[in-house]
Design an enzyme around this catalytic site. Structure first.
Site, mmCIF file in Angstrom:
data_model
loop_
_atom_site.group_PDB
_atom_site.id
_atom_site.type_symbol
_atom_site.label_atom_id
_atom_site.label_comp_id
_atom_site.label_asym_id
_atom_site.label_seq_id
_atom_site.Cartn_x
_atom_site.Cartn_y
_atom_site.Cartn_z
ATOM 1 N N HIS A 156 26.488 -1.469 47.986
ATOM 2 C CA HIS A 156 26.631 -0.772 46.696
ATOM 3 C C HIS A 156 27.102 0.668 46.851
ATOM 4 O O HIS A 156 27.335 1.331 45.854
ATOM 5 C CB HIS A 156 25.297 -0.816 45.930
ATOM 6 C CG HIS A 156 24.935 -2.196 45.481
ATOM 7 N ND1 HIS A 156 25.662 -2.889 44.550
ATOM 8 C CD2 HIS A 156 23.932 -3.036 45.861
ATOM 9 C CE1 HIS A 156 25.126 -4.080 44.352
ATOM 10 N NE2 HIS A 156 24.064 -4.197 45.151
ATOM 11 N N SER A 207 6.382 8.756 7.564
ATOM 12 C CA SER A 207 5.133 8.689 8.323
ATOM 13 C C SER A 207 3.984 9.321 7.555
ATOM 14 O O SER A 207 4.163 10.262 6.800
ATOM 15 C CB SER A 207 5.287 9.431 9.656
ATOM 16 O OG SER A 207 4.040 9.456 10.320
ATOM 17 N N ALA A 225 9.865 -4.283 7.630
ATOM 18 C CA ALA A 225 11.102 -4.253 8.411
ATOM 19 C C ALA A 225 11.454 -5.667 8.862
ATOM 20 O O ALA A 225 10.593 -6.542 8.950
ATOM 21 C CB ALA A 225 10.902 -3.358 9.628
ATOM 22 N N GLU A 259 3.454 8.608 19.183
ATOM 23 C CA GLU A 259 2.171 8.184 18.594
ATOM 24 C C GLU A 259 1.455 7.170 19.509
ATOM 25 O O GLU A 259 0.256 7.296 19.776
ATOM 26 C CB GLU A 259 2.477 7.565 17.221
ATOM 27 C CG GLU A 259 1.320 6.915 16.497
ATOM 28 C CD GLU A 259 1.820 6.189 15.238
ATOM 29 O OE1 GLU A 259 2.340 6.866 14.332
ATOM 30 O OE2 GLU A 259 1.693 4.954 15.167
ATOM 31 N N LYS A 285 12.213 8.245 13.633
ATOM 32 C CA LYS A 285 10.897 7.689 13.281
ATOM 33 C C LYS A 285 10.387 6.786 14.405
ATOM 34 O O LYS A 285 9.188 6.779 14.719
ATOM 35 C CB LYS A 285 10.984 6.891 11.965
ATOM 36 C CG LYS A 285 9.673 6.185 11.581
ATOM 37 C CD LYS A 285 8.545 7.170 11.392
ATOM 38 C CE LYS A 285 7.198 6.679 10.977
ATOM 39 N NZ LYS A 285 6.692 5.406 11.171
ATOM 40 N N VAL A 342 0.837 -1.209 0.000
ATOM 41 C CA VAL A 342 0.000 0.000 0.000
ATOM 42 C C VAL A 342 0.876 1.266 0.000
ATOM 43 O O VAL A 342 0.674 2.189 -0.793
ATOM 44 C CB VAL A 342 -0.899 -0.003 1.257
ATOM 45 C CG1 VAL A 342 -1.731 1.248 1.338
ATOM 46 C CG2 VAL A 342 -1.798 -1.225 1.241
ATOM 47 N N HIS A 363 9.027 9.009 16.961
ATOM 48 C CA HIS A 363 7.748 9.506 16.452
ATOM 49 C C HIS A 363 6.652 8.495 16.802
ATOM 50 O O HIS A 363 5.589 8.837 17.311
ATOM 51 C CB HIS A 363 7.836 9.696 14.922
ATOM 52 C CG HIS A 363 6.496 9.856 14.248
ATOM 53 N ND1 HIS A 363 5.657 8.796 13.989
ATOM 54 C CD2 HIS A 363 5.835 10.944 13.798
ATOM 55 C CE1 HIS A 363 4.553 9.227 13.414
ATOM 56 N NE2 HIS A 363 4.635 10.534 13.284
ATOM 57 N N ASN A 364 6.934 7.231 16.521
ATOM 58 C CA ASN A 364 5.938 6.194 16.786
ATOM 59 C C ASN A 364 5.703 6.024 18.285
ATOM 60 O O ASN A 364 4.579 5.745 18.708
ATOM 61 C CB ASN A 364 6.372 4.868 16.165
ATOM 62 C CG ASN A 364 6.160 4.853 14.664
ATOM 63 O OD1 ASN A 364 6.054 5.912 14.045
ATOM 64 N ND2 ASN A 364 6.090 3.684 14.072
HETATM 65 C C1 6PG Z 1 3.190 6.277 10.585
HETATM 66 C C2 6PG Z 1 2.794 5.119 11.425
HETATM 67 C C3 6PG Z 1 3.148 3.841 10.734
HETATM 68 C C4 6PG Z 1 2.507 2.631 11.383
HETATM 69 C C5 6PG Z 1 3.202 2.294 12.660
HETATM 70 C C6 6PG Z 1 2.307 1.789 13.723
HETATM 71 O O1 6PG Z 1 3.946 7.080 11.085
HETATM 72 O O2 6PG Z 1 2.728 6.373 9.443
HETATM 73 O O3 6PG Z 1 3.461 5.170 12.638
HETATM 74 O O4 6PG Z 1 4.523 3.764 10.625
HETATM 75 O O5 6PG Z 1 1.165 2.820 11.559
HETATM 76 O O6 6PG Z 1 4.154 1.343 12.292
HETATM 77 O O7 6PG Z 1 2.597 0.499 13.957
HETATM 78 P P1 6PG Z 1 1.989 -0.398 15.082
HETATM 79 O O8 6PG Z 1 0.907 0.344 15.805
HETATM 80 O O9 6PG Z 1 1.437 -1.558 14.318
HETATM 81 O O10 6PG Z 1 3.137 -0.772 15.935
#
Ligand code: 6PG
Length: 635
Positions: free
Chosen positions: A614, A296, A244, A358, A351, A176, A354-355
């Protein structure tokens, strides 16, 4: 490129003009014509009878073909299969200026062609005539010469190599994201070769079909790796869009067979940054450049403009940066949401964080929704409306999609209610947690979000435990009374979650000497990516002026001080009523720990010293001096 061109595929009979001509026409999406179909009847009869045609026989035929060629050129181009053995025949056919007419000369040894004709049925040409064809043939000194002693696909690739300009970038992997990025690149005017492997009955003609479905994109589609690589301009740039993990290594191994020194591979997947560091080192020894670029934005972002985080050698960025910047989303000032992040695996590290952020934001929204829905008995539409109100201030993409999720119905039922409450993950949140452990920095909200996904996966056990413990939510809250405090708690948790993520970036940058520019990272996260929001826009400015921890910056101190009571109060209320709020409480704990001068760690140090000698440092002595107490004279 193929438009307005007429290609004449020429050569002796049996060389494959019709087969190759048809395939070429299909590849170029233009009509195919066979010169044999334009012979006057008398000529056909002679050939059937095995009588070689004379030049007089050919004159009218070639004249007519010359007229046709001019017509075809005007109507968008064509491929014509015609033997055109002598120069004077070709001169007659050359009814167009050279830039509109290309000669493709198919040839091979007499034995090869003789063998082919002998095995051919239902063709009016007799093999004996081949000798006379070879005698008549005057080799053209121009055009594209192709030896046909290879497969038709290889022949087509060789022709395409010659007639097309080489492609600027290759995209490997048409999932995709790969497809969307390919369309994005093509829409920005880049010449893109696309590749997808062939797996019998499962992945068949993916690249070819995608090319045909998108004729305006001028892709070149391949399932042959060598041809894919050869279609690219040197030094080559290849973007990998594969899952990955080990797959990336396998793909690199395959590609290496065809690459040359100076070629560049960009891994656009969510690879682990340590793998990226290793791959860059291994490839460097082979003269191949490697970059890890976090991308992303999901499918929509990839198509319309993602946020791109490329890391690796700066010289490689100079080469592909212009392409990546062109396909990236744009920030409010119109600058690309793509920047050179830093060396090594820093692009993938960024990245990953970032996740991580997220994960924290997603869980924060999830637990806020959960609390509103079941603590205050709010209807999903009401929660959607409330979130919409909040989002006027937050402008958060994740909040925006959550509002849509709260409204999505199928057959009158909320889709959300049909979804099993067990969250999946592909690793990046956990990797952030590991990285924080290695660097010795706290990651409360992000690790709490990861662990919450883990516990959600224990669905059966949770169901059984709910019965055993007779778990019920108690003490209903009132939406009206709840919402202001909850909004403040939500905002405070979000700020803390971002502070934690950016602090992990700062720690990694110091440890690995990456010189990460936190303001630039926040800037490329203001659009295209999943965690874009108004807060992110504010962080661009905040990190520009100060390099200190976000929670130490004056404006943030003021904000958080205002929200603190709501945050701790809300966490208390939620827990009392039986609602887990892991990210909110992690944020509250982080905040309280971060802002408390006296922590509980003196007790930890004393315990460590008690059972393991320690040692500890003293408040009243300079740092760096260590002490031990004989806690129990009997030990
Ligand atoms: C993005 C997302 C994308 C993906 C993540 C989430 O930035 O576009 O983060 O990379 O949705 O890999 O992955 P999981 O929630 O499956 O760990």
């Amino acid at each position: 490129m193929s438009r307005q061109q007429v290609y004449i595929v020429m050569g002796v009979s049996g060389v494959g003009k019709t087969t190759i001509g048809k395939m070429l026409a299909e590849e170029l999406n233009i009509p195919f014509f066979d010169a044999d179909d334009y012979h006057p009847v008398a000529n056909v009869e002679k050939m059937k009878a095995g009588i070689p045609l004379q030049d007089d026989d050919r004159y009218e035929w070639l004249e007519n073909l010359g007229i046709k060629i001019r017509e075809w050129q005007k109507t968008g181009g064509a491929v014509l299969a015609c033997s055109a053995l002598k120069e004077k025949y070709r001169t007659q056919l050359q009814s167009l200026p050279q830039e509109h007419l290309k000669w493709i000369f198919l040839h091979s040894d007499y034995e090869v062609i003789h063998g082919r004709i002998s095995g051919r049925e239902g063709h009016y040409f007799k093999p004996e005539l081949l000798q006379s064809q070879y005698e008549t043939l005057e080799l053209p000194s121009y055009g594209i010469h192709i030896d046909v002693d290879q497969s038709p696909e290889q022949i087509i690739n060789e022709i395409m190599e010659n007639i097309q300009k080489k492609m600027e970038i290759g995209l490997f992997g048409l999932g995709v994201m790969g497809k969307s990025l390919a369309l994005n690149m093509a829409s920005k005017g880049f010449r893109v070769s696309i590749y997808n492997r062939h797996v019998d009955k499962i992945e068949v003609d993916i690249a070819k079909n995608f090319t045909a479905e998108n004729p305006e994109s001028n892709f070149r589609g391949f399932d042959d790796l060598k041809a894919f690589v050869e279609s690219l301009e040197r030094p080559r740039n290849i973007l990998l869009m594969v899952n990955a993990g080990k797959v990336v290594d396998f793909v690199i191994e395959d590609l290496l067979k065809h690459l040359d020194e100076g070629d560049l591979i960009i891994d656009g997947g969510n690879s682990h940054y340590r793998d990226t560091i290793r791959r860059e080192k291994e490839l460097k020894e082979k003269g191949i450049l490697f970059m890890g670029a976090g991308i992303s934005g999901g499918e929509e972002g990839a198509r319309k403009g993602p946020s791109i985080m490329p890391g690796g050698p700066e010289s490689s960025y100079d080469r592909v940066g212009p392409i990546l910047e062109k396909i990236a989303a744009k920030d409010k000032k119109g600058n690309p949401c793509c920047t050179y992040v830093g060396p090594d695996g820093s692009g993938h590290f960024v990245k990953m964080v970032h996740n991580g952020i997220e994960y924290g934001e997603m869980q924060l929204i999830a637990e806020t929704y959960h609390l509103l829905r079941y603590h205050s008995d709010a209807e999903p539409e009401e929660i959607g409306a409330l979130f919409q109100e909040w989002n006027k201030e937050m402008q958060s993409y994740l909040l925006e999609i959550s509002i849509e999720i709260l409204r999505k119905k199928e057959n009158g039922d909320l889709v959300l209610d049909q979804i099993l409450d067990a969250a999946k993950q592909k690793g990046t949140g956990g990797w952030s947690t590991n990285a924080a452990l290695e660097l010795g920095v706290p990651l409360d909200t992000i690790s709490a979000a990861v662990m919450t996904r883990n516990i959600s996966g224990m669905k059966e056990q949770r169901a059984a435990a709910a019965k055993k413990y007779d778990h019920k939510f108690s003490e209903k809250g009132n939406l009206k009374e709840l919402q202001n405090a909850l909004f403040e708690a939500y905002k405070a948790s979000g700020i803390v979650n971002h502070a934690i993520g950016f602090d992990l970036l700062r720690a990694a940058s110091e440890e690995y000497n990456w010189r990460l520019n936190l303001s630039e990272i926040a800037r490329i996260w203001t659009n295209g990516c999943i965690i874009r929001s108004k807060l992110m826009e504010d962080l661009v400015v905040k990190f520009k002026d100060h390099r200190e921890h976000l929670l130490m910056q004056a404006e943030i101190v003021q904000k958080i001080s205002g929200y603190k009571k709501s945050l701790t109060g809300m966490v208390g209320e939620a827990l009392n009523a039986g609602f887990p709020v892991p990210v909110m409480s992690a944020a509250a704990n982080y905040l309280l720990s971060f802002t408390a001068e006296q922590s509980s760690a003196n007790m930890i140090q004393a315990q460590r010293d008690y059972f393991g000698a320690h040692t500890y440092q003293r408040k009243d002595k300079p740092r760096g001096e260590f002490f031990h107490t004989q806690w129990n004279p009997e030990i």
